[in-house]
Every structure is written in C-alpha cells, then in structure tokens.
Design a protein around this motif. Sequence first.
Motif, PDB file in Angstrom:
ATOM      1  N   GLN A  51      40.555  42.795  25.216  1.00  0.00           N
ATOM      2  CA  GLN A  51      39.609  41.770  25.604  1.00  0.00           C
ATOM      3  C   GLN A  51      40.284  40.393  25.604  1.00  0.00           C
ATOM      4  O   GLN A  51      41.016  40.058  24.668  1.00  0.00           O
ATOM      5  N   LEU A  52      40.037  39.632  26.670  1.00  0.00           N
ATOM      6  CA  LEU A  52      40.637  38.300  26.784  1.00  0.00           C
ATOM      7  C   LEU A  52      40.219  37.405  25.634  1.00  0.00           C
ATOM      8  O   LEU A  52      41.042  36.646  25.094  1.00  0.00           O
ATOM      9  N   THR A  53      38.970  37.500  25.226  1.00  0.00           N
ATOM     10  CA  THR A  53      38.467  36.620  24.168  1.00  0.00           C
ATOM     11  C   THR A  53      39.106  36.910  22.815  1.00  0.00           C
ATOM     12  O   THR A  53      39.118  36.038  21.928  1.00  0.00           O
ATOM     13  N   SER A  54      39.678  38.104  22.631  1.00  0.00           N
ATOM     14  CA  SER A  54      40.338  38.434  21.366  1.00  0.00           C
ATOM     15  C   SER A  54      41.842  38.183  21.419  1.00  0.00           C
ATOM     16  O   SER A  54      42.517  38.224  20.378  1.00  0.00           O
ATOM     17  N   VAL A  55      42.357  37.937  22.592  1.00  0.00           N
ATOM     18  CA  VAL A  55      43.797  37.752  22.751  1.00  0.00           C
ATOM     19  C   VAL A  55      44.167  36.278  22.791  1.00  0.00           C
ATOM     20  O   VAL A  55      45.153  35.853  22.172  1.00  0.00           O
ATOM     21  N   LEU A  56      43.388  35.465  23.488  1.00  0.00           N
ATOM     22  CA  LEU A  56      43.746  34.064  23.733  1.00  0.00           C
ATOM     23  C   LEU A  56      42.542  33.177  23.483  1.00  0.00           C
ATOM     24  O   LEU A  56      41.393  33.544  23.794  1.00  0.00           O
ATOM     25  N   GLN A  57      42.834  32.007  22.921  1.00  0.00           N
ATOM     26  CA  GLN A  57      41.789  31.039  22.642  1.00  0.00           C
ATOM     27  C   GLN A  57      41.949  29.831  23.568  1.00  0.00           C
ATOM     28  O   GLN A  57      43.077  29.379  23.805  1.00  0.00           O
ATOM     29  N   PRO A  58      40.856  29.295  24.105  1.00  0.00           N
ATOM     30  CA  PRO A  58      40.952  28.120  24.980  1.00  0.00           C
ATOM     31  C   PRO A  58      41.240  26.858  24.183  1.00  0.00           C
ATOM     32  O   PRO A  58      40.991  26.779  22.979  1.00  0.00           O
ATOM     33  N   GLY A  59      41.798  25.873  24.871  1.00  0.00           N
ATOM     34  CA  GLY A  59      42.034  24.577  24.250  1.00  0.00           C
ATOM     35  C   GLY A  59      43.268  24.521  23.384  1.00  0.00           C
ATOM     36  O   GLY A  59      43.470  23.523  22.686  1.00  0.00           O
ATOM     37  N   GLY A  60      44.114  25.522  23.371  1.00  0.00           N
ATOM     38  CA  GLY A  60      45.316  25.505  22.551  1.00  0.00           C
ATOM     39  C   GLY A  60      46.559  25.809  23.380  1.00  0.00           C
ATOM     40  O   GLY A  60      46.553  25.713  24.611  1.00  0.00           O
ATOM     41  N   PHE A  61      47.613  26.166  22.684  1.00  0.00           N
ATOM     42  CA  PHE A  61      48.858  26.525  23.354  1.00  0.00           C
ATOM     43  C   PHE A  61      48.859  28.014  23.692  1.00  0.00           C
ATOM     44  O   PHE A  61      48.176  28.815  23.058  1.00  0.00           O
ATOM     45  N   PHE A  62      49.688  28.346  24.656  1.00  0.00           N
ATOM     46  CA  PHE A  62      49.815  29.740  25.071  1.00  0.00           C
ATOM     47  C   PHE A  62      50.935  30.391  24.272  1.00  0.00           C
ATOM     48  O   PHE A  62      52.115  30.067  24.473  1.00  0.00           O
ATOM     49  N   PRO A  63      50.632  31.318  23.349  1.00  0.00           N
ATOM     50  CA  PRO A  63      51.688  31.964  22.569  1.00  0.00           C
ATOM     51  C   PRO A  63      52.453  32.968  23.424  1.00  0.00           C
ATOM     52  O   PRO A  63      51.872  33.698  24.232  1.00  0.00           O
ATOM     53  N   GLY A  64      53.767  32.994  23.244  1.00  0.00           N
ATOM     54  CA  GLY A  64      54.578  33.912  24.028  1.00  0.00           C
ATOM     55  C   GLY A  64      54.327  35.365  23.714  1.00  0.00           C
ATOM     56  O   GLY A  64      54.637  36.242  24.530  1.00  0.00           O
ATOM     57  N   SER A  65      53.735  35.661  22.556  1.00  0.00           N
ATOM     58  CA  SER A  65      53.501  37.051  22.173  1.00  0.00           C
ATOM     59  C   SER A  65      52.443  37.728  23.024  1.00  0.00           C
ATOM     60  O   SER A  65      52.376  38.965  23.069  1.00  0.00           O
ATOM     61  N   VAL A  66      51.598  36.956  23.707  1.00  0.00           N
ATOM     62  CA  VAL A  66      50.536  37.556  24.513  1.00  0.00           C
ATOM     63  C   VAL A  66      50.868  37.514  26.003  1.00  0.00           C
ATOM     64  O   VAL A  66      50.050  37.927  26.828  1.00  0.00           O
ATOM     65  N   ALA A  67      52.046  37.037  26.362  1.00  0.00           N
ATOM     66  CA  ALA A  67      52.434  37.023  27.769  1.00  0.00           C
ATOM     67  C   ALA A  67      52.563  38.449  28.285  1.00  0.00           C
ATOM     68  O   ALA A  67      53.038  39.342  27.574  1.00  0.00           O
ATOM     69  N   ILE A 121      38.843  30.423  33.491  1.00  0.00           N
ATOM     70  CA  ILE A 121      40.260  30.799  33.547  1.00  0.00           C
ATOM     71  C   ILE A 121      40.633  31.023  35.013  1.00  0.00           C
ATOM     72  O   ILE A 121      39.866  31.637  35.769  1.00  0.00           O
ATOM     73  N   PRO A 122      41.757  30.483  35.465  1.00  0.00           N
ATOM     74  CA  PRO A 122      42.179  30.729  36.851  1.00  0.00           C
ATOM     75  C   PRO A 122      42.578  32.205  37.028  1.00  0.00           C
ATOM     76  O   PRO A 122      43.200  32.807  36.157  1.00  0.00           O
ATOM     77  N   VAL A 123      42.227  32.762  38.165  1.00  0.00           N
ATOM     78  CA  VAL A 123      42.535  34.153  38.489  1.00  0.00           C
ATOM     79  C   VAL A 123      43.225  34.183  39.843  1.00  0.00           C
ATOM     80  O   VAL A 123      42.666  33.734  40.856  1.00  0.00           O
ATOM     81  N   ALA A 124      44.462  34.717  39.863  1.00  0.00           N
ATOM     82  CA  ALA A 124      45.170  34.931  41.132  1.00  0.00           C
ATOM     83  C   ALA A 124      44.680  36.265  41.693  1.00  0.00           C
ATOM     84  O   ALA A 124      45.034  37.335  41.179  1.00  0.00           O
ATOM     85  N   ARG A 125      43.877  36.210  42.754  1.00  0.00           N
ATOM     86  CA  ARG A 125      43.178  37.392  43.240  1.00  0.00           C
ATOM     87  C   ARG A 125      43.982  38.197  44.252  1.00  0.00           C
ATOM     88  O   ARG A 125      43.744  39.405  44.411  1.00  0.00           O
ATOM     89  N   GLY A 126      44.923  37.576  44.975  1.00  0.00           N
ATOM     90  CA  GLY A 126      45.677  38.329  45.974  1.00  0.00           C
ATOM     91  C   GLY A 126      46.601  37.429  46.773  1.00  0.00           C
ATOM     92  O   GLY A 126      46.678  36.207  46.553  1.00  0.00           O
ATOM     93  N   TRP A 127      47.300  38.048  47.728  1.00  0.00           N
ATOM     94  CA  TRP A 127      48.276  37.346  48.569  1.00  0.00           C
ATOM     95  C   TRP A 127      47.866  37.457  50.028  1.00  0.00           C
ATOM     96  O   TRP A 127      47.423  38.523  50.479  1.00  0.00           O
ATOM     97  N   ILE A 128      48.041  36.360  50.761  1.00  0.00           N
ATOM     98  CA  ILE A 128      47.755  36.343  52.197  1.00  0.00           C
ATOM     99  C   ILE A 128      48.926  35.697  52.922  1.00  0.00           C
ATOM    100  O   ILE A 128      49.633  34.854  52.363  1.00  0.00           O
ATOM    101  N   SER A 181      39.273  25.118  30.343  1.00  0.00           N
ATOM    102  CA  SER A 181      39.982  26.326  30.762  1.00  0.00           C
ATOM    103  C   SER A 181      40.852  26.883  29.642  1.00  0.00           C
ATOM    104  O   SER A 181      41.237  26.172  28.704  1.00  0.00           O
ATOM    105  N   TYR A 182      41.169  28.153  29.783  1.00  0.00           N
ATOM    106  CA  TYR A 182      42.178  28.795  28.950  1.00  0.00           C
ATOM    107  C   TYR A 182      43.568  28.277  29.352  1.00  0.00           C
ATOM    108  O   TYR A 182      43.775  27.878  30.495  1.00  0.00           O
ATOM    109  N   PRO A 183      44.544  28.308  28.428  1.00  0.00           N
ATOM    110  CA  PRO A 183      45.889  27.804  28.753  1.00  0.00           C
ATOM    111  C   PRO A 183      46.772  28.846  29.463  1.00  0.00           C
ATOM    112  O   PRO A 183      47.967  28.976  29.169  1.00  0.00           O
TER     113      PRO A 183
END
Length: 323
Positions: A51-67, A121-128, A181-183
């Motif tokens: 679940q996204l809500t259990s992995v990453l918290q908004p308003g903070g830094f993006f930890p490399g462990s969840v990349a 959270i931004p979502v990259a949905r596809g390529w055109i 937004s999420y980071p």
Amino acid sequence: MLKTALKPRWIAGLVFAIAISGVFVLLSQWQFGRSTQPEAPVSTTTEETRQLTSVLQPGGFFPGSVADQMVSATGSYDPQKQVLVPGRLNDGAKGYWIVSAFAVKGAPVLKGGGATPQTWIPVARGWIADPSDAVAPPSGTIALTGRLLPSESPLANTDPGPGRASAVSVAELINDWNVSSYPGFVAAKTELSGSTDVGALATGGDVKPLLIGPQPPAQQVNWLNLFYSVEWVVFAGFALFIWWRLVKDDYRRDLEDALDAESVPESAAQPDKDPLAQLDSDPAEESVKEWAGQVPGTSEDPQPPAAEAHRTAPNPTDPRVQS
C-alpha cells in the motif's frame, strides 16, 4: 623478412601466439567484468505490491529504500491536472509521457499554509508518439498499481509550454496544479475501474504502457580487477611481440650466413703461405745465405770474413815473433 616469416615453423609459431593472445584477451574480459560489482544485490521485495500509504509519507523526503517498490492505491484522477513530458523514449522512438494527478484515498492530509484538503501523487500513465494522441484519464474510482519512483529534477531555463512539463518533477507539478503531493510519482502498470482494466496495457491504442522494471543498483569499481584486465591485454600483445622478435632474429641470422658464404670464395683466391715452411726456416741461416750472395766468388759454404781470418794470426808485438 616476409620470406622468413612464411617459413612453416614461424607460421605455426604465429598460430600459437594468436591462440595464446586470444586466451589472454578472454581473461582480460573476465577480469573487467569482475571489476564492476553492484554495491548491493537486487532486492526482490520491491516486486511485492504494498500500500502506498504504508510505504511513503507526503511532505517529507523520498527515502532510497522505497525506490522501485511496487505500490497500490485507490483514488481518482482530475482530468484538468494533466501534462505531457517530452523527450521520452519507447523502443528507440522519442515521444511523450502522459502524467496525471491522482488523489490518493486515505492519504495523510498536510497542515500549514498552501496545503490542500486532499493529497495527490503524479502518475505516469503511458507513452504517446504525438501530443494529439493524448487521452483524458479514466473517470471514477480507480484501483491503481504501479512502480514508485523518486521525483525527477526539472530542466533549468526551460519553458515547456502550456500543458507540458520539463520532467516528472514534483516541485514543478505542484506549482502548476496547486496541490499537496507525495515526494515521488508512480509509473502505472494497471488501472482498474471496478473489475475492468482501463490502463494503457489493457486498452492498447495509441497510448503505450511504460513497463518500467526495477532499476539496477549502483555499482562500485574494483580497481585491482581493472588493473588485471589491462595487464592481460599487455600480455596478449607481448606474445605477438615475442613471435615477431624471433622471426627478426632468424632473418638476421640468414643475412649473416649469406654474407659469410660470399666471403669464402674471395679468401680461397688468395691462399696464405704454408705455416710449416715458415717454421722450418732458420733466421741465422737465412742471414748467412744473404751475406754469401753479396760476396762474389763465394761458394755454397761461405768463408768467414777477413776480420775472423786475421784473428788467428800472430800478433806482431808478440816477443816470439821478434826473436
């Protein structure tokens, strides 16, 4: 020198030197492959959807462990919050990513000035391939699954134009969308509306799925193995050099033998005096013969000189002669 190199033994030597050099080159490639090793093995836990809500918290830094973590979230898209990111490749073709804002259901709400009651959270949905192929995001409640990636850096001194972004940069997008937004962002894999997959992978058409896999971990360089790889290349070149050097030495020996063969007839045309005849000759006898030849009327046995003849005559001052 080419004639010398074409001798059967040197042709065989060249084949052997090339074989040895090939083995050394293979050893060099093996050492070079071992010189770059990942700092950590690829984690298989990132492929387990969380679940996204259990992995990453908004308003903070993006930890490399969840990349690269596969995440899931439920929410909805806002069709008014969508941009195209140019310069993206798909099978070698350059095109655009469709990036849409996704309101995450159950996400923590940020506090403070400028915070919105909903976290996105931004979502990259596809390529055109062409901007005209862009479609609006699916409506209603969507169950999203995708790969969580860190925010990109925006391109400096670049104006992408209306409806576009220079990169999938959270800092750039929240200024355009005015949302909390999420980071990071999500590269969508599936988008379920009820039990129907409405994502790019299922619908096909002009929108192509991204299919982003886990990124390889950072690698470190083992300088000792790198040195060994260079050393094996030097050995390969040295094996060929040894063959060339041996051929060159053989060529010089052939030249020396040819010069010796040419000098033999010249020395045979002018024979030396018999050394035995020189040893048999007596220097004293030769001087007597020479003296005898200078005095006329002398025979083969020369007479002593006058001084020697008078040496036996009596001395006139001798008393015996006077009496």
